[in-house]
Design a protein around this motif. Sequence first.
Motif, PDB file in Angstrom:
ATOM      1  N   PRO A   1      -8.323   7.122  59.453  1.00  0.00           N
ATOM      2  CA  PRO A   1      -8.236   8.443  58.823  1.00  0.00           C
ATOM      3  C   PRO A   1      -9.032   9.464  59.636  1.00  0.00           C
ATOM      4  N   ASP A   2      -8.424   9.907  60.716  1.00  0.00           N
ATOM      5  CA  ASP A   2      -9.074  10.851  61.616  1.00  0.00           C
ATOM      6  C   ASP A   2      -8.520  12.265  61.390  1.00  0.00           C
ATOM      7  N   GLU A   3      -8.840  13.156  62.295  1.00  0.00           N
ATOM      8  CA  GLU A   3      -8.409  14.553  62.156  1.00  0.00           C
ATOM      9  C   GLU A   3      -6.891  14.688  62.130  1.00  0.00           C
TER      10      GLU A   3
ATOM     11  N   TRP B   1      -4.696  12.438  61.151  1.00  0.00           N
ATOM     12  CA  TRP B   1      -4.246  11.900  59.866  1.00  0.00           C
ATOM     13  C   TRP B   1      -4.486  12.924  58.752  1.00  0.00           C
ATOM     14  N   LEU B   2      -5.684  13.513  58.731  1.00  0.00           N
ATOM     15  CA  LEU B   2      -6.023  14.499  57.703  1.00  0.00           C
ATOM     16  C   LEU B   2      -5.074  15.694  57.751  1.00  0.00           C
ATOM     17  N   ASP B   3      -4.803  16.208  58.943  1.00  0.00           N
ATOM     18  CA  ASP B   3      -3.876  17.336  59.087  1.00  0.00           C
ATOM     19  C   ASP B   3      -2.478  16.971  58.589  1.00  0.00           C
ATOM     20  N   PHE B   4      -2.033  15.761  58.936  1.00  0.00           N
ATOM     21  CA  PHE B   4      -0.701  15.302  58.540  1.00  0.00           C
ATOM     22  C   PHE B   4      -0.597  15.156  57.016  1.00  0.00           C
ATOM     23  N   VAL B   5      -1.589  14.494  56.415  1.00  0.00           N
ATOM     24  CA  VAL B   5      -1.581  14.290  54.957  1.00  0.00           C
ATOM     25  C   VAL B   5      -1.675  15.637  54.228  1.00  0.00           C
ATOM     26  N   ALA B   6      -2.560  16.504  54.676  1.00  0.00           N
ATOM     27  CA  ALA B   6      -2.713  17.814  54.031  1.00  0.00           C
ATOM     28  C   ALA B   6      -1.407  18.610  54.103  1.00  0.00           C
ATOM     29  N   ALA B   7      -0.759  18.608  55.267  1.00  0.00           N
ATOM     30  CA  ALA B   7       0.509  19.342  55.412  1.00  0.00           C
ATOM     31  C   ALA B   7       1.585  18.757  54.514  1.00  0.00           C
ATOM     32  N   ASN B   8       1.659  17.436  54.412  1.00  0.00           N
ATOM     33  CA  ASN B   8       2.654  16.818  53.535  1.00  0.00           C
ATOM     34  C   ASN B   8       2.348  17.078  52.068  1.00  0.00           C
ATOM     35  N   ARG B   9       1.078  16.962  51.697  1.00  0.00           N
ATOM     36  CA  ARG B   9       0.690  17.193  50.303  1.00  0.00           C
ATOM     37  C   ARG B   9       0.939  18.643  49.877  1.00  0.00           C
ATOM     38  N   GLN B  10       0.859  19.563  50.833  1.00  0.00           N
ATOM     39  CA  GLN B  10       1.113  20.980  50.535  1.00  0.00           C
ATOM     40  C   GLN B  10       2.582  21.346  50.716  1.00  0.00           C
TER      41      GLN B  10
ATOM     42  N   TYR C   1       2.831   4.891  59.460  1.00  0.00           N
ATOM     43  CA  TYR C   1       1.846   3.899  59.043  1.00  0.00           C
ATOM     44  C   TYR C   1       0.443   4.492  59.141  1.00  0.00           C
ATOM     45  N   GLY C   2      -0.357   4.252  58.109  1.00  0.00           N
ATOM     46  CA  GLY C   2      -1.739   4.711  58.141  1.00  0.00           C
ATOM     47  C   GLY C   2      -2.410   4.533  56.801  1.00  0.00           C
ATOM     48  N   ALA C   3      -3.600   5.084  56.688  1.00  0.00           N
ATOM     49  CA  ALA C   3      -4.390   4.970  55.461  1.00  0.00           C
ATOM     50  C   ALA C   3      -3.716   5.711  54.312  1.00  0.00           C
ATOM     51  N   VAL C   4      -3.880   5.165  53.122  1.00  0.00           N
ATOM     52  CA  VAL C   4      -3.340   5.788  51.920  1.00  0.00           C
ATOM     53  C   VAL C   4      -4.409   6.666  51.286  1.00  0.00           C
ATOM     54  N   ALA C   5      -4.010   7.831  50.843  1.00  0.00           N
ATOM     55  CA  ALA C   5      -4.927   8.718  50.122  1.00  0.00           C
ATOM     56  C   ALA C   5      -4.783   8.415  48.628  1.00  0.00           C
ATOM     57  N   ASN C   6      -5.506   7.387  48.167  1.00  0.00           N
ATOM     58  CA  ASN C   6      -5.436   7.049  46.746  1.00  0.00           C
ATOM     59  C   ASN C   6      -6.120   8.133  45.908  1.00  0.00           C
TER      60      ASN C   6
ATOM     61  N   THR D   1     -15.034  16.655  55.284  1.00  0.00           N
ATOM     62  CA  THR D   1     -13.998  15.807  54.687  1.00  0.00           C
ATOM     63  C   THR D   1     -13.925  14.469  55.406  1.00  0.00           C
ATOM     64  N   LEU D   2     -13.894  14.494  56.724  1.00  0.00           N
ATOM     65  CA  LEU D   2     -13.818  13.253  57.495  1.00  0.00           C
ATOM     66  C   LEU D   2     -15.054  12.390  57.285  1.00  0.00           C
ATOM     67  N   GLU D   3     -16.219  13.016  57.155  1.00  0.00           N
ATOM     68  CA  GLU D   3     -17.448  12.263  56.871  1.00  0.00           C
ATOM     69  C   GLU D   3     -17.360  11.603  55.496  1.00  0.00           C
ATOM     70  N   ALA D   4     -16.862  12.332  54.512  1.00  0.00           N
ATOM     71  CA  ALA D   4     -16.722  11.785  53.155  1.00  0.00           C
ATOM     72  C   ALA D   4     -15.736  10.622  53.128  1.00  0.00           C
ATOM     73  N   LEU D   5     -14.694  10.692  53.955  1.00  0.00           N
ATOM     74  CA  LEU D   5     -13.689   9.629  53.982  1.00  0.00           C
ATOM     75  C   LEU D   5     -14.216   8.353  54.628  1.00  0.00           C
ATOM     76  N   LYS D   6     -15.210   8.476  55.503  1.00  0.00           N
ATOM     77  CA  LYS D   6     -15.753   7.300  56.190  1.00  0.00           C
ATOM     78  C   LYS D   6     -16.375   6.307  55.227  1.00  0.00           C
ATOM     79  N   ILE D   7     -16.882   6.766  54.099  1.00  0.00           N
ATOM     80  CA  ILE D   7     -17.547   5.865  53.155  1.00  0.00           C
ATOM     81  C   ILE D   7     -16.577   5.256  52.145  1.00  0.00           C
ATOM     82  N   ARG D   8     -15.333   5.647  52.184  1.00  0.00           N
ATOM     83  CA  ARG D   8     -14.328   5.127  51.254  1.00  0.00           C
ATOM     84  C   ARG D   8     -13.646   3.899  51.844  1.00  0.00           C
ATOM     85  N   LYS D   9     -13.278   2.954  50.971  1.00  0.00           N
ATOM     86  CA  LYS D   9     -12.468   1.824  51.398  1.00  0.00           C
ATOM     87  C   LYS D   9     -11.020   2.262  51.287  1.00  0.00           C
ATOM     88  N   LEU D  10     -10.374   2.433  52.436  1.00  0.00           N
ATOM     89  CA  LEU D  10      -8.998   2.917  52.443  1.00  0.00           C
ATOM     90  C   LEU D  10      -8.030   1.773  52.706  1.00  0.00           C
TER      91      LEU D  10
END
Length: 160
Positions: free
Chosen positions: A78-80, A82-91, A103-108, A128-137
Amino acid sequence: MILYHGSNVTVEQPKLIKQNRYLDFGFGFYTTTNRNQAVNFAQKATHRRKKGKATLNIYSIDEIVAFKEGSLLKFESPDEAWLDFVAANRQGTYQGKQRDFIYGAVANDDVYRTITLYMTGVLDKKQTLEALKIRKLFNQMVFATEESLKYLHFERSELV
């Protein structure tokens, strides 16, 4: 590779069904290699839909053939990008190249809250990326085109 799809029904022949909401990797048929994640989703989907029975659908795919013949977008972490891709799709604003497989991490639910804080400007990209590092994805594999579905082979389903 073995893939799982949690649902409230058996899905022997997956189809691409237009969603009424924006998902992490856009439009497609979502699977995972994590059995527990799929079981959890099957139970949630059955509860939410109030019909059917929690069902774990099990598939196989020859990823060597599929990824050679089709186009794959793979996020190793879940890098930059990935974050850009997920944010664009979610919006609902993604305008990039259509891929067969993603293929990649799921944003549960927990991860989605963090991404929402990013999309609304409460967190910046670095926070955001720092916060995601502590999550089990967990992971997800999305079949994003009709062509991609021909590589997915139904094995069986189990009530969970």
